[in-house]
Design an enzyme around this catalytic site. Structure first.
Site, PDB file in Angstrom:
ATOM      1  N   ASP A  12      -6.130  54.940  33.322  1.00  0.00           N
ATOM      2  CA  ASP A  12      -4.767  55.202  33.801  1.00  0.00           C
ATOM      3  C   ASP A  12      -3.776  54.112  33.395  1.00  0.00           C
ATOM      4  O   ASP A  12      -2.800  53.850  34.106  1.00  0.00           O
ATOM      5  CB  ASP A  12      -4.748  55.372  35.334  1.00  0.00           C
ATOM      6  CG  ASP A  12      -5.660  56.490  35.783  1.00  0.00           C
ATOM      7  OD1 ASP A  12      -5.811  57.457  35.020  1.00  0.00           O
ATOM      8  OD2 ASP A  12      -6.224  56.384  36.885  1.00  0.00           O
ATOM      9  N   ALA A  38     -10.406  62.712  32.514  1.00  0.00           N
ATOM     10  CA  ALA A  38      -9.165  62.061  32.074  1.00  0.00           C
ATOM     11  C   ALA A  38      -7.954  62.826  32.594  1.00  0.00           C
ATOM     12  O   ALA A  38      -7.996  64.046  32.743  1.00  0.00           O
ATOM     13  CB  ALA A  38      -9.128  62.016  30.551  1.00  0.00           C
ATOM     14  N   HIS A  40      -3.991  62.398  31.411  1.00  0.00           N
ATOM     15  CA  HIS A  40      -3.019  61.653  30.611  1.00  0.00           C
ATOM     16  C   HIS A  40      -1.640  62.268  30.810  1.00  0.00           C
ATOM     17  O   HIS A  40      -1.416  63.431  30.469  1.00  0.00           O
ATOM     18  CB  HIS A  40      -3.429  61.667  29.134  1.00  0.00           C
ATOM     19  CG  HIS A  40      -4.738  60.960  28.878  1.00  0.00           C
ATOM     20  ND1 HIS A  40      -5.326  60.900  27.649  1.00  0.00           N
ATOM     21  CD2 HIS A  40      -5.550  60.271  29.715  1.00  0.00           C
ATOM     22  CE1 HIS A  40      -6.457  60.206  27.739  1.00  0.00           C
ATOM     23  NE2 HIS A  40      -6.610  59.825  28.991  1.00  0.00           N
ATOM     24  N   THR A 238     -17.985  55.381  33.856  1.00  0.00           N
ATOM     25  CA  THR A 238     -18.145  56.761  33.433  1.00  0.00           C
ATOM     26  C   THR A 238     -19.357  56.837  32.507  1.00  0.00           C
ATOM     27  O   THR A 238     -20.029  55.824  32.263  1.00  0.00           O
ATOM     28  CB  THR A 238     -16.848  57.304  32.804  1.00  0.00           C
ATOM     29  OG1 THR A 238     -16.991  58.726  32.652  1.00  0.00           O
ATOM     30  CG2 THR A 238     -16.532  56.655  31.456  1.00  0.00           C
ATOM     31  N   PRO A 303      -5.502  57.934  45.944  1.00  0.00           N
ATOM     32  CA  PRO A 303      -4.737  56.692  45.799  1.00  0.00           C
ATOM     33  C   PRO A 303      -5.506  55.718  44.912  1.00  0.00           C
ATOM     34  O   PRO A 303      -6.730  55.600  45.032  1.00  0.00           O
ATOM     35  CB  PRO A 303      -4.630  56.143  47.228  1.00  0.00           C
ATOM     36  CG  PRO A 303      -5.414  57.032  48.095  1.00  0.00           C
ATOM     37  CD  PRO A 303      -5.916  58.211  47.317  1.00  0.00           C
ATOM     38  N   ALA A 331       5.580  47.536  33.202  1.00  0.00           N
ATOM     39  CA  ALA A 331       6.162  46.221  33.491  1.00  0.00           C
ATOM     40  C   ALA A 331       7.293  46.376  34.508  1.00  0.00           C
ATOM     41  O   ALA A 331       7.493  45.501  35.358  1.00  0.00           O
ATOM     42  CB  ALA A 331       6.686  45.603  32.202  1.00  0.00           C
ATOM     43  N   ASP A 332       7.997  47.499  34.452  1.00  0.00           N
ATOM     44  CA  ASP A 332       9.118  47.748  35.381  1.00  0.00           C
ATOM     45  C   ASP A 332       8.661  47.788  36.842  1.00  0.00           C
ATOM     46  O   ASP A 332       9.446  47.525  37.747  1.00  0.00           O
ATOM     47  CB  ASP A 332       9.804  49.071  35.026  1.00  0.00           C
ATOM     48  CG  ASP A 332       8.807  50.227  35.003  1.00  0.00           C
ATOM     49  OD1 ASP A 332       7.884  50.188  34.178  1.00  0.00           O
ATOM     50  OD2 ASP A 332       8.936  51.161  35.824  1.00  0.00           O
TER      51      ASP A 332
END
Ligand code: GDP
Ligand code: IMO
Ligand code: MG
Length: 422
Positions: A12, A38, A40, A238, A303, A331-332
């Site tokens: 993730d 997965a 995405h 996995t 979560p 990064a935000d």
């Protein structure tokens, strides 16, 4: 030549967004391992609509880019059909741009049941799997029992299915698993008829022909390096090789054909499911990371556990994968934090170490942190390196000093255009 984009943490990391961004520069995007475990996330179309891909490679929305589901993938025809419907809704012609290796192993309804039964039987020590049947399908692959996509085209398929199903039923009976899976089986048989209408190819010739023609190929990883079956936090991993070596056996590509290995890492860490996570935060800061980063599983909605960036694990991922550059995502999410911590080493049973140990759960691991002042400004609007907050630049410079590959892009929002080149 083949470039690779893969996750450096516990999954993730934002691989889908990054593959979607780079896909326009490639002729072929190929998944080499994993399956519908997965999730995405991409934002596509003029309305910036959110799409979560599970098995179809993230290059699928680019005209002119073809996509291959490689032999190393385990494929659930039911999930695939649903995903194909979603993708076709955006006007994508899957007959033209999706190809599936005949060697990819099929996830059967009983594999999903076995996954559930095995997890239930483990109680508190469960892996926390996605319950998509991944482990049991890879077990049947290495146990030499599995059925492959190419087998669907054989008149003996139903007989082979029944034989394997009988074997699975014995295992399910041993577990005391009593759920009725008739509806799953009906869906499965409908879905394989759909799967048979797609392009089923010899994946290894397909990809090597492209490489010989000088076409640009991108391999898309699923999960993350710390979930790798060999090098991850076993047994909480996995069942496939998520690392760059997995590209070779998951697609039939020779090692010398691999050029760039782009590692994707969040600016902090997350993990979904059970298992060791040295920098995990069990406090309000961890909850803030989860809230601001919307850290809930794209496949299961669970979560995600959150914590600070772990340079010991990241450098390990650089080494194992031969990472040549890093994309730092989310990064935000750190924009509003007063202080940020980065783990630079571990104290393992009281001894300093900069290595990931063989078995994390058998030791007391205390992360050693370097603390940074937060930048406290909105980085999501930045379009160039020069616009990024100075303190963010310092954070990245520190990371660069500690890793063997440089951070070359910062992702500062989920949007397609929110990516800053350094
Ligand atoms: P993947 O499995 O590695 O493709 O990642 P997921 O899609 O499971 O999870 C990544 C989540 O973060 C998704 O909801 C993305 O839309 C989102 N995301 C990706 N990059 C960024 C970023 O730079 N900033 C923020 N705020 N969200 C991002
Ligand atoms: P993407 O590609 C995060 C985790 C599960 C569980 C363990 C084993 O979106 O990054 P499995 O179902 O594979 O047997 O589960 O691995 N896991 C993931 N965690 N992202 C993923 O994929 C994952 N795929 C599996 O939560 O802990
Ligand atoms: Mg995901």
């Amino acid at each position: 030549m083949v470039d690779v984009i893969l996750g450096m943490q516990w999954g993730d990391e934002g691989k889908g967004k990054i593959v979607d961004f780079f896909a326009k520069d490639y002729d072929l995007v190929a998944r080499f391992q994993g399956g519908p475990n997965a999730g995405h996330t991409l934002y596509v179309g003029s309305g910036n609509t959110k799409v979560v891909l599970h098995q179809i490679p993230s290059g699928v929305f680019h005209q002119g880019t073809v996509n291959l589901i490689g032999n190393g993938v385990v494929l659930d025809p039911v999930t695939l059909r649903k995903e194909c419907d979603t993708v076709a809704g955006f006007g994508v012609d899957l007959k033209k741009n999706l190809f599936i290796s005949e060697r990819a192993h099929l996830i059967l309804p009983t594999h999903r049941a076995l996954d559930k039964a095995a997890e239930l039987s483990k109680g508190d020590s469960k892996i926390g799997s996605t319950l998509k049947g991944i482990g049991p399908t890879y077990m049947d692959k290495t146990g030499r029992n599995g059925l492959r996509v190419g087998d669907l085209l054989s008149p003996d398929f139903k007989a082979a299915y029944d034989q394997l199903r009988t074997k699975h039923q014995q295992l399910l009976d041993n577990y005391g698993f009593e759920e009725d899976i008739t509806a799953w089986e009906a869906e499965f048989f409908e879905s394989i008829e759909f799967l048979k209408t797609l392009n089923i190819v010899n994946g290894e010739y397909f990809i090597n022909d492209k490489i010989s023609q000088g076409k640009r190929v991108l391999a898309e990883g699923a999960q993350g390096s710390m979930l790798d079956i060999d090098f991850g936090t076993f047994p909480f991993v996995t069942s496939s090789n998520t690392i760059s070596a997995g590209v070779c056996n998951g697609l039939g590509v020779a090692p010398q054909k691999i050029r760039e290995v782009i590692g994707v890492s969040k600016a902090y860490c997350t993990r979904v499911g059970s298992g060791p996570f040295p920098t995990e935060l069990h406090n309000a800061t961890g909850e803030e990371l989860r809230r601001i980063g919307s850290e809930f599983g794209a496949t299961t909605g669970r979560p995600r556990r959150c914590g600070w960036m772990d340079l010991v694990a990241l450098q390990y991922a650089c080494m194992i994968n031969g990472v040549t550059s890093i994309v730092m995502t989310k990064a935000d999410v750190l924009d509003s934090f007063e202080e940020l911590s980065v783990c630079t080493s571990y104290k393992i049973d009281g001894e300093d170490s900069s290595q990931v140990p063989f078995q994390m759960t058998r030791h007391v691991i205390e992360p050693q942190y370097q603390v940074f002042e937060g930048w406290k400004s909105d980085s999501s609007v930045c379009k160039s390196a020069a616009e990024l907050p100075v303190k963010m630049q310092e954070y990245v410079a520190f990371i660069n000093k500690n890793l063997s590959a440089p951070v070359t892009y910062i992702s500062n929002g989920p949007g397609r255009d929110q990516l800053v080149r350094l």
